[in-house]
Scaffold this active site. Sequence first.
Site, mmCIF file in Angstrom:
data_model
loop_
_atom_site.group_PDB
_atom_site.id
_atom_site.type_symbol
_atom_site.label_atom_id
_atom_site.label_comp_id
_atom_site.label_asym_id
_atom_site.label_seq_id
_atom_site.Cartn_x
_atom_site.Cartn_y
_atom_site.Cartn_z
ATOM 1 C CE1 TYR A 45 -91.295 16.139 67.063
ATOM 2 C CE2 TYR A 45 -91.796 18.286 68.010
ATOM 3 C CZ TYR A 45 -92.211 17.115 67.412
ATOM 4 O OH TYR A 45 -93.543 16.919 67.146
ATOM 5 C CB SER B 277 -94.838 20.779 66.853
ATOM 6 O OG SER B 277 -94.827 20.733 68.274
#
Length: 253
Positions: free
Chosen positions: A155, A142
């Site tokens: 995350y 990501s």
Amino acid sequence: MESENLPVALVTGAARGIGKGIAASLLRAGWSVVLTDVDEPAGQAAAEKLARLGTVEFIPMDVSDEASVMACIERIEGDFGQLDGLVNNAGMADPDNGPIEQLSLEAWNRKLGTNLTGAFLVAKHCIPMLRESGGAIVNIASTRAVQSEAHTEAYAASKGGLVALTHALAVSLGPTIRVNAVSPGWIDTRDNAQQQSDPLRAVDHQQHAVGRVGQPRDIGALVVFLLGPAAGFVTGQNLVADGGMTRQMIYVE
């Protein structure tokens, strides 16, 4: 299940969203695809929908559970007898963990267990078949591995770790197995009906140098390239696919 001598790819977390889009792109490119997900009804529905594009099979799997991973890989070996590509896409998608001082160790471990440890476990057990085929691995990271919003520590750490795992694996497994990462930016994973009934705002698209928010097929096309022979000189890399969003300086006036 016969793969008709087509290359075989495993895509984790493929019941919906980016994973499902990657699976569709691979099928269109002539791959046989194994979908896995913890959501069995959604995974089976995705496989049924994608079956019109080629050979596809759904196998339920929890990437954070090594016994579940081993059972899935054994089934792939029995059904196909080969594995040519692995896409580690499974992950807990919500980046918000709340204020760090309120983040429990359990919640931290759960996110890293799925997003990072899951990729390690699946790669570990796929390596024998990938060595035999001279295959490749793509980890879906990501842009949050390189930039953050507030309250996204678990995350961000999981995706940053996945980028580091990528280059470590590339060095360990080369020259037989190539390993790369793709870091998507803003990808609209809603179905077509939702996108049409509730379109994104103009300002959402304007934050991107290419003038639009991404679609799962954008990530799928990059994964097809990275798994294929045209990317034979590419390994250990993290390819950012974000429409230029992380390169565009934004000043609020």
